[in-house]
Design an enzyme around this catalytic site. Structure first.
Site, PDB file in Angstrom:
ATOM      1  N   THR A 146       0.951  -1.132   0.341  1.00  0.00           N
ATOM      2  CA  THR A 146       0.507  -0.079  -0.207  1.00  0.00           C
ATOM      3  C   THR A 146       0.826   1.003   0.051  1.00  0.00           C
ATOM      4  OG1 THR A 146       0.310  -0.150   1.945  1.00  0.00           O
ATOM      5  CG2 THR A 146      -1.695  -1.038   1.132  1.00  0.00           C
ATOM      6  N   THR A 180       0.728  -5.115  12.485  1.00  0.00           N
ATOM      7  CA  THR A 180      -0.237  -4.269  12.004  1.00  0.00           C
ATOM      8  C   THR A 180       0.816  -4.595  10.439  1.00  0.00           C
ATOM      9  OG1 THR A 180      -0.895  -2.575  12.966  1.00  0.00           O
ATOM     10  CG2 THR A 180      -0.943  -1.934  11.005  1.00  0.00           C
ATOM     11  N   GLU A 263       6.422   4.880   7.333  1.00  0.00           N
ATOM     12  CA  GLU A 263       5.808   5.585   6.220  1.00  0.00           C
ATOM     13  C   GLU A 263       6.303   7.256   6.239  1.00  0.00           C
ATOM     14  OE1 GLU A 263       0.772   4.360   5.700  1.00  0.00           O
ATOM     15  OE2 GLU A 263       1.833   5.953   7.380  1.00  0.00           O
ATOM     16  N   ASN A 390      -0.169  10.373   5.700  1.00  0.00           N
ATOM     17  CA  ASN A 390      -1.803  10.437   6.764  1.00  0.00           C
ATOM     18  C   ASN A 390      -2.481  11.157   6.633  1.00  0.00           C
ATOM     19  OD1 ASN A 390      -0.864   7.790   7.574  1.00  0.00           O
ATOM     20  ND2 ASN A 390       0.998   8.059   8.019  1.00  0.00           N
TER      21      ASN A 390
END
Length: 395
Positions: A146, A180, A263, A390
């Site tokens: 992703t 996660t 990220e 985000n």
């Protein structure tokens, strides 16, 4: 044990493929045999997790996995579960499998209905390319990405000839517990599901459960471990120890790749707590360190603000005595001691400290001076890009 090429396709009996079209992707892995799994502990649990957990708990085996990226199929109610079942049915019909031996995984945006028609439309293309080449493993790993920037796969061969391979994804919403992330691991060892389960739980607890990117636990996390039994090799007791060690090695490699690929991340943080009275004390403290936004921000800014490290350990719930603490920062084989037995150390080589803080991989070692237990955790720095990624995730 030696590291080998090929990812999951290095394991006998595994075929795989994947496609990625924009933000949407499909991965299929065909491999039949006993299986085990661990799943997210988030009480908001995605439909594919519920389905796949049920498959593992009732069948203790898998024949295939189908996974999609771009949509988490989470918080989607009964429709979401039916969509997950349709994914399993679509694959089982195409490959003539029992649908209750197919695991389903999803990753992406929460709260949006999954477009199963898109999956059915593109599934034939994925199945047409199923193969056992290294490129097929890479395609499968790429299709589940992703916000990941880097592919995550690894494989090893044990001295006895058994192979283990795994692919994974994960770069944000990461504090496994379990979670996660997604990880699909395979071996060709002749072992039953209970042996896989025991090895898997030990390895996950020491690796994936020690990764913190942002402190959020996903709704979709799962690790699945399947044996094709194709090597015909049944590990002896000594080999079982090597088998468990190899799985820990694989998962450590993937866990560090996830942390490094956090990220917006620019640095990998490895935190070590040593000299604790209990393992739980070490675990609490080390995870608090890599979870701390202040520690992560300091590492991003190349700021050796060690006070944030001891503060995080202090509020973690671990038993410690500040007058016994020793702390150092390391990188590239060089170390600077900042605290020794509760006393602030005089840093004479500021150039070396600055060099360490500029490194892309930084090791923080905090010794409690109270016992013999230790724990290691991995995280990354907190950057402007993390906020940007985000803030714009669904818009």
């Amino acid at each position: 044990m030696k590291k080998i090429e090929g990812g999951i396709c290095a394991v006998k009996g595994v075929t795989a493929n994947g496609i990625k079209l924009g933000k949407m992707g499909i991965t299929v892995i065909r491999a039949e045999g006993p299986a085990a799994g661990v799943f997210t502990k988030n009480k908001v649990t995605a439909a594919p997790v519920v389905l796949s957990k049920g498959v593992i708990e009732t069948q203790h085996q898998l024949s295939a996995i189908i996974a999609n990226s771009g949509n988490a199929n989470a918080f989607t109610g009964d429709d979401g579960f039916l969509d997950a079942m349709e994914m399993a049915s679509a694959l089982s019909e195409s490959l003539d499998l029992e649908p209750d031996t197919v695991a389903v995984a999803s990753t992406g945006v929460i709260g949006r209905r999954l477009d199963v028609s898109w999956i059915r439309e593109h599934l034939p293309e994925v199945l047409e390319g199923l193969g056992s080449s290294p490129e097929c493993s890479l395609a499968a790993a790429k299709a589940i990405m992703t916000t990941d920037k880097a592919l995550k796969e690894v494989a090893v061969e044990l001295d006895c000839g058994v192979r283990i391979g795994a692919i994974a994804k994960g770069s944000g919403m990461i504090e496994p517990n379990m979670g996660t992330m997604l990880c699909f691991a395979y071996t060709d060892a002749l072992v039953p599901a209970d042996v896989l389960d025991a090895a898997l739980r030990i390895a996950v607890d020491k690796t994936f459960n020690m990764v913190v990117v942002d402190g959020d636990t996903s709704t979709n996390d799962m690790v699945l471990f399947t044996s094709t039994c194709k090597s015909g090799i049944k590990p002896c007791m000594e080999c079982l120890d090597e088998f468990e060690d190899a799985l820990i090695y694989l998962f450590t490699d993937l866990a560090k790749k996830m942390a490094r690929d956090g990220e917006g991340a620019t640095k990998l943080i490895e935190a070590r707590v040593t000299g604790a009275k209990t393992y739980e004390d070490a675990r609490l403290a080390v995870k608090a360190i890599v979870r701390s936004p202040l520690v992560k921000s300091a590492i991003f800014g190349k700021d050796p603000n060690w006070g944030r490290v001891v503060a995080a350990a202090g509020y973690s719930g671990a038993e410690l005595e500040q007058e016994r603490l020793s702390l150092s920062f390391s990188a590239g084989g060089e170390t600077v001691e900042l605290v020794k037995s509760g006393e602030i150390s005089r840093v004479s080589d500021l150039a070396l400290l600055n060099k360490i803080m500029a490194n892309e991989e930084i090791i923080i070692t905090l010794d409690f001076g109270m016992g013999k237990e230790s724990a290691t955790a991995w995280g990354c720095d907190l950057t402007y890009d993390y906020v940007r990624i985000n803030a714009e995730y669904t818009t």
